[in-house]
Design an enzyme around this catalytic site. Structure first.
Site, PDB file in Angstrom:
ATOM      1  N   ARG A 168      93.017  73.219 -13.581  1.00  0.00           N
ATOM      2  CA  ARG A 168      93.082  72.837 -15.009  1.00  0.00           C
ATOM      3  C   ARG A 168      92.032  71.769 -15.225  1.00  0.00           C
ATOM      4  O   ARG A 168      92.070  70.710 -14.591  1.00  0.00           O
ATOM      5  CB  ARG A 168      94.472  72.302 -15.358  1.00  0.00           C
ATOM      6  N   HIS A 220      93.165  79.629 -22.065  1.00  0.00           N
ATOM      7  CA  HIS A 220      94.410  79.395 -21.317  1.00  0.00           C
ATOM      8  C   HIS A 220      95.018  80.767 -20.987  1.00  0.00           C
ATOM      9  O   HIS A 220      96.060  81.146 -21.543  1.00  0.00           O
ATOM     10  CB  HIS A 220      95.351  78.539 -22.166  1.00  0.00           C
ATOM     11  N   GLN A 249      98.822  81.208 -19.951  1.00  0.00           N
ATOM     12  CA  GLN A 249      99.756  81.057 -21.068  1.00  0.00           C
ATOM     13  C   GLN A 249      99.848  82.354 -21.867  1.00  0.00           C
ATOM     14  O   GLN A 249     100.943  82.806 -22.216  1.00  0.00           O
ATOM     15  CB  GLN A 249      99.295  79.903 -21.975  1.00  0.00           C
ATOM     16  N   ASP A 302      99.897  75.803 -32.252  1.00  0.00           N
ATOM     17  CA  ASP A 302      99.626  74.889 -31.139  1.00  0.00           C
ATOM     18  C   ASP A 302      99.260  73.532 -31.746  1.00  0.00           C
ATOM     19  O   ASP A 302      99.000  73.439 -32.958  1.00  0.00           O
ATOM     20  CB  ASP A 302      98.469  75.456 -30.283  1.00  0.00           C
ATOM     21  N   CYS A 360     102.978  77.342 -27.274  1.00  0.00           N
ATOM     22  CA  CYS A 360     102.732  77.165 -25.835  1.00  0.00           C
ATOM     23  C   CYS A 360     103.386  75.914 -25.291  1.00  0.00           C
ATOM     24  O   CYS A 360     103.656  75.834 -24.100  1.00  0.00           O
ATOM     25  CB  CYS A 360     101.230  77.148 -25.564  1.00  0.00           C
ATOM     26  N   ARG A 395     106.172  81.814 -18.061  1.00  0.00           N
ATOM     27  CA  ARG A 395     105.013  81.310 -17.315  1.00  0.00           C
ATOM     28  C   ARG A 395     105.242  81.550 -15.814  1.00  0.00           C
ATOM     29  O   ARG A 395     104.339  81.969 -15.094  1.00  0.00           O
ATOM     30  CB  ARG A 395     104.818  79.803 -17.557  1.00  0.00           C
TER      31      ARG A 395
END
Ligand code: CP
Ligand code: NVA
Length: 303
Positions: free
Chosen positions: A102, A129, A132, A220, A260, A288
């Protein structure tokens, strides 16, 4: 599939294969059926940004598959003191069986894959991402039973989530409509990709237009990790880009809501809408684990 760097690299069959395996692993996990497919393997997890879900789901997933995960913080690695990614990649490839990273720049993830010799998994960059969105697609299919004919709307910043959702939804056959303020549009490379899909993709500045007849409403945060200094300014820019009762009144009656997480209540989503759809949102967070186990099996299991 050699790595998971971005969804743009995967074709529809690879995405569906991961989702099918994720469904199977979830079912087996709920029924106490264990797979130690990654016994003896080690995943390194490099974090240059904070994480709750990604860290815990990868670490737990690796454990459930019989392997182990190492948490490698930027604060402790030499990479944080300037050791080049090219060298880090070649060293870690000698110890590990896979790396999840990340970070900020997508290029860093692509460089790890280029210079290392083990599978690299993107655990979020400023660009995308993918892990996700695999979990999001898994959740959408769980609730709706299909992707065919579904419309997702994304309301808010044209950020890493918007970029990955556009690619993921279009690849599996859904339509996607994105509403964001001028100057906060998704990445140009993603918009170019979306052009191939004609009217299955629409970009607007109007949240109500994007949300019209949507089956899935997604939002988001207005300021992503690394954009904290812009947070106050962004609150003004995004003030009209909230998922609230008004937005939900123009979607399909049975529309689901996805986020998310982490969520900022009363900013991008009202507490009322969030709580009304909490089951969907926390199923999404759970997925996830299952989706990433599927990714690790496909990338790291002995062939
Ligand atoms: N959604 C997500 O990636 O959460 P974390 O930042 O907690 O990992
Ligand atoms: N857009 C958010 C997603 C967090 C999972 C960020 O990058 O901070």
């Amino acid at each position: 599939m050699e790595h998971l760097l971005k969804l743009l690299d995967l074709d529809k069959e690879e995405i569906i294969d991961i989702l099918n395996l994720a469904d199977q692993l979830k079912y087996e996990n709920k029924n106490g059926i264990e797979h130690k497919i990654l016994k003896g393997k080690t995943l390194g997890m490099i974090f240059q940004k904070s994480s709750t879900r990604t860290r815990v789901s990868f670490e737990t997933g690796m454990y459930q598959l019989g392997g182990q995960a190492l948490f490698l913080s930027n604060r402790d690695l030499q990479i944080g003191r300037g050791e080049p990614v090219q060298d880090t990649a070649r060293v870690l490839s000698r110890y590990l069986d896979g790396i999840m990273i990340r970070t900020f720049a997508q290029k860093e993830v692509e460089d790890l894959a280029q210079f290392g010799s083990i599978p690299i998994i993107n655990g979020l960059t400023d660009f995308c991402h993918p892990c996700q969105v695999l979990a999001d697609l898994m959740t959408i299919r769980e609730y709706k039973g299909t992707f065919d004919g579904l419309k997702l709307c994304f309301i808010g910043d044209g950020n890493n989530m918007a970029n990955s959702l556009i690619v993921g939804c279009l690849k599996v056959g859904m339509s996607i409509s994105v509403a964001c303020p001028k100057g906060y549009e998704p990445d140009a490379q993603v918009l170019e990709f979306a052009k191939e899909y004609g009217d299955k993709f629409t970009l607007t500045t109007s949240p109500a237009e994007a949300a019209k007849d949507a089956d899935v409403v997604y939002t988001d945060v207005w300021a992503s990790m690394g954009e904290e200094s812009e947070a106050e300014e962004r609150k003004k820019v995004f003030a009209g880009y909230q998922v609230n009762d008004e937005i939900m009144s123009v979607t399909k009656k049975d529309a689901m809501v996805q986020h998310c997480l982490p969520a900022h209540r009363e900013e991008e989503i009202t507490a009322k809408v969030f709580e009304a759809h909490a089951d969907e949102i926390f199923d999404e967070a759970e997925n996830r684990l299952h989706a990433q186990k599927a990714v690790m099996v496909r990338l790291m299991a002995d062939k």
